[in-house]
Structures are given as C-alpha cells and as structure tokens.
Design a protein around this motif. Structure first.
Motif, PDB file in Angstrom:
ATOM      1  N   ARG A 182       0.869  -1.186   0.000  1.00 18.84           N
ATOM      2  CA  ARG A 182       0.000   0.000   0.000  1.00 18.84           C
ATOM      3  C   ARG A 182       0.900   1.229   0.000  1.00 18.84           C
ATOM      4  O   ARG A 182       1.973   1.226   0.603  1.00 18.84           O
ATOM      5  CB  ARG A 182      -0.898   0.033   1.232  1.00 18.84           C
ATOM      6  CG  ARG A 182      -1.843  -1.135   1.358  1.00 18.84           C
ATOM      7  CD  ARG A 182      -2.801  -0.916   2.516  1.00 18.84           C
ATOM      8  NE  ARG A 182      -3.794   0.093   2.161  1.00 18.84           N
ATOM      9  CZ  ARG A 182      -4.584   0.707   3.044  1.00 18.84           C
ATOM     10  NH1 ARG A 182      -4.459   0.442   4.336  1.00 18.84           N
ATOM     11  NH2 ARG A 182      -5.476   1.588   2.646  1.00 18.84           N
ATOM     12  N   LEU A 209       0.954   5.025   1.267  1.00 20.23           N
ATOM     13  CA  LEU A 209       0.290   5.919   2.206  1.00 20.23           C
ATOM     14  C   LEU A 209       1.015   7.251   2.290  1.00 20.23           C
ATOM     15  O   LEU A 209       2.201   7.357   1.965  1.00 20.23           O
ATOM     16  CB  LEU A 209       0.236   5.270   3.592  1.00 20.23           C
ATOM     17  CG  LEU A 209      -0.441   3.895   3.680  1.00 20.23           C
ATOM     18  CD1 LEU A 209      -0.353   3.348   5.097  1.00 20.23           C
ATOM     19  CD2 LEU A 209      -1.887   3.971   3.221  1.00 20.23           C
ATOM     20  N   ARG A 257       1.166   9.909  -1.917  1.00 17.91           N
ATOM     21  CA  ARG A 257       1.376   8.745  -1.052  1.00 17.91           C
ATOM     22  C   ARG A 257       2.794   8.252  -1.311  1.00 17.91           C
ATOM     23  O   ARG A 257       3.032   7.424  -2.186  1.00 17.91           O
ATOM     24  CB  ARG A 257       0.362   7.652  -1.378  1.00 17.91           C
ATOM     25  CG  ARG A 257      -1.079   8.036  -1.039  1.00 17.91           C
ATOM     26  CD  ARG A 257      -2.067   7.026  -1.576  1.00 17.91           C
ATOM     27  NE  ARG A 257      -3.434   7.332  -1.157  1.00 17.91           N
ATOM     28  CZ  ARG A 257      -4.499   6.681  -1.574  1.00 17.91           C
ATOM     29  NH1 ARG A 257      -4.363   5.674  -2.436  1.00 17.91           N
ATOM     30  NH2 ARG A 257      -5.701   7.012  -1.152  1.00 17.91           N
TER      31      ARG A 257
END
Length: 315
Positions: free
Chosen positions: A155, A157, A293
């Motif tokens: 992911r 972030l 991100r």
C-alpha cells in the motif's frame, strides 16, 4: 476467447482432477498441434489452451502462459499448486471458468480464513524457470501459510511530509474557497443536474485550465483568468454535489427520458455551505496533486480476510 467458450472448459482445480481429465481424453489422432503429452481443454481446434502432462505435475496453458501447475501430492498428502495471473479479460475468464480461481481468492488456511492473491506480476520461478506469482501448498484443503508465498504487495500511504504539504496547500486555498462559497446562490441558479455525474464513478464536467488556476492560487500568484476559472470549478463542484445527491434520492429524476426532469428545489437535502466547502477543497487538492502517497508499506503475505485492503493494493 468468448465467455461461451470458456464456460465449456473443464474445471481443473487440482492434480487429481487434472489427471482424471488427461487420462480420460485421448490425443487427437490427426492434429499436429498436440504432442503426445498434450490434450485439448476444449475443441481440438482450440489449441491455444491445453493440459500438458509431465513426470511430476500437470501444466494448464493458455497461449504461451502456464496459468497453473499442479504437482502430485506427496506421501503426507501435501499438494503443491502454482499459478500465474494475467490482466486480460481472456485470461481472467479462463482462470475463473477453467481453474476456479481469480485475482483475489478467499480460502481456509492453518491460521484461519485468508486472502490468497494471484497477481499478474511474477516473482517466483519453478525449477524449470517457469514464472509464477503464487506458490501454494495445501493439506486437507487448507493452505500451509509458512510454506507458501506469493508476489509481494504493498500500500502507498501519505507520510508526514505529504500531509504537511497538503495542509499548506489547503491553507493557501482557504480564502478563495470561502469566496466561492459565497457564490452558492449563483451556482444554484445555474446548476446542471446530470445522470452521468450522479451515478457511481461519475466524472466532473471538464473545466479548461483548472490545473493552472488552482496552481496559481496555491502559489499565491493568481491571475484574473485563474480566479475566473477557479469560480468555474466551483460551479462544476456544485453540479457534482447536486447530481450525486439527486441520484441517491428516491424518485429524483436526472434524465428527461424517464419523464419530467427533477429540479434543484426537489432535493430533500439541499447543498449547504459546509457541504460545498468540503467538496470544493477536496476537488482543488486533487487537481493540485496534493494527495501524495510517498510511503510504501508492505502488506503481509496471506493476510486474514478482514485485514486485506480492498483498494490501494500495488505489486
């Protein structure tokens, strides 16, 4: 490949099923498209998908890609399966209809109900060099997690620097967002209600040079043209808000072909200043690329179903 053809494929989910199918289907006697250890998975003319027998395993092939490899169970009943994903519609259909798997699968394991992904990026090579993205070991239909592995997934972030930059841009926008909010009566009078904006994944109406306008305001150097364009963005934001709200409201008609089109006054929940301010700020930050991100966080291998993120998954 059409979905009709893939629906006619045999479902081969493990070594036992692959072996039974192979042994039950003879090699086409007059076809040069099949070696002695190959069998068609559909009609003889469909030589782009085959089952191939080896000494220790079976391969399921689509065109040039080995989509699945099933090894015979060992003396302890442990069965090894390898898979390779692909993003094409043909491959996705083949995986589901022929192999009974998809990109993201839920299955039982020795640590509970987990997600077993089959990504389209390979990271595993079998002993003959064939690439795969999932190497899975099963016993009693449960995945053995410490023996299995799949392509890493991540992911992205926002880190502290990303958040600080976004906060600064938001502060720079605040006064102009307030001015746009004061124009709500004008936006209401000139609203465009549209089904294409209100539906899920609907898109904003296009505003020429919106990125230049937002950038100029954030940098503190807006031109008169930038400011005028910024207020046009405000109209687009209002239109989107109203269309979304109308779409969600029962018996609110966004299309003339369904009868008399509803008006802005038919909204049970009118657009408030607070609604607009939040939406306008978010839209401008998106235009400005403020939702960075930069931090990559690895997702654990075979996460529990409740721990697997359903968006922002990268490989």
């Amino acid at each position: 490949m059409s979905y009709g053809i893939s629906n006619n494929l045999p479902r081969l989910h493990n070594y036992r099923q692959a072996h039974a199918y192979f042994e039950g289907r003879a090699k086409p006697p007059r076809s040069k498209n099949y070696a002695i250890n190959e069998r068609p998975l559909a009609s003889v003319s469909g030589a782009h998908y085959k089952i191939i027998k080896h000494d220790t395993h079976y391969d399921i092939r689509l065109y040039s890609t080995i989509m699945a490899r099933y090894y015979a169970p060992d003396a302890e009943g442990v069965e090894r399966k390898l898979y390779m994903g692909h993003n094409s519609m043909t491959s996705r259909s083949f995986m589901w209809q022929g192999l009974y798997v998809s990109e993201v699968n839920e299955t039982d394991s020795d640590k509970g109900r987990i997600v077993m992904p089959i990504y389209s990026r390979s990271s595993i090579e079998d002993k003959d060099g064939t690439p795969f993205s999932l190497d899975a070991y099963f016993k009693d239909d449960k995945l053995i997690t410490d023996k299995s592995r799949h392509t890493q997934h991540f992911r992205f972030l926002s880190n502290n620097a990303d958040k600080a930059e976004r906060a600064q841009k938001k502060a720079n926008l605040a006064n102009f967002v307030m001015l746009a909010t004061m124009r709500l009566p004008d936006y209401k009078d000139n609203v465009t209600l549209d089904h294409s904006m209100g539906r899920p994944f609907g898109e904003y109406s296009f505003v020429h040079h919106a990125d230049d306008a937002v950038k100029g305001i954030i940098n503190g150097t807006p031109t008169e043209e930038n400011i005028n364009t910024f207020f046009k963005v405000g109209q687009a934001v209002y239109d989107m808000l109203a269309s979304k709200r109308g779409y969600e409201q029962q018996e609110f008609n966004l299309s003339t072909w369904r009868g008399t089109k509803s008006t802005i006054d038919d909204l049970a929940k009118p657009i408030t200043e607070s609604d607009f301010e939040v939406a306008m700020t978010k839209r401008c930050l998106v235009i400005a690329g403020a939702y960075k991100r930069s931090e990559r966080i690895e997702i654990p291998q075979f996460p529990l179903v409740g721990d697997y993120p359903r968006s922002n998954v990268n490989v």
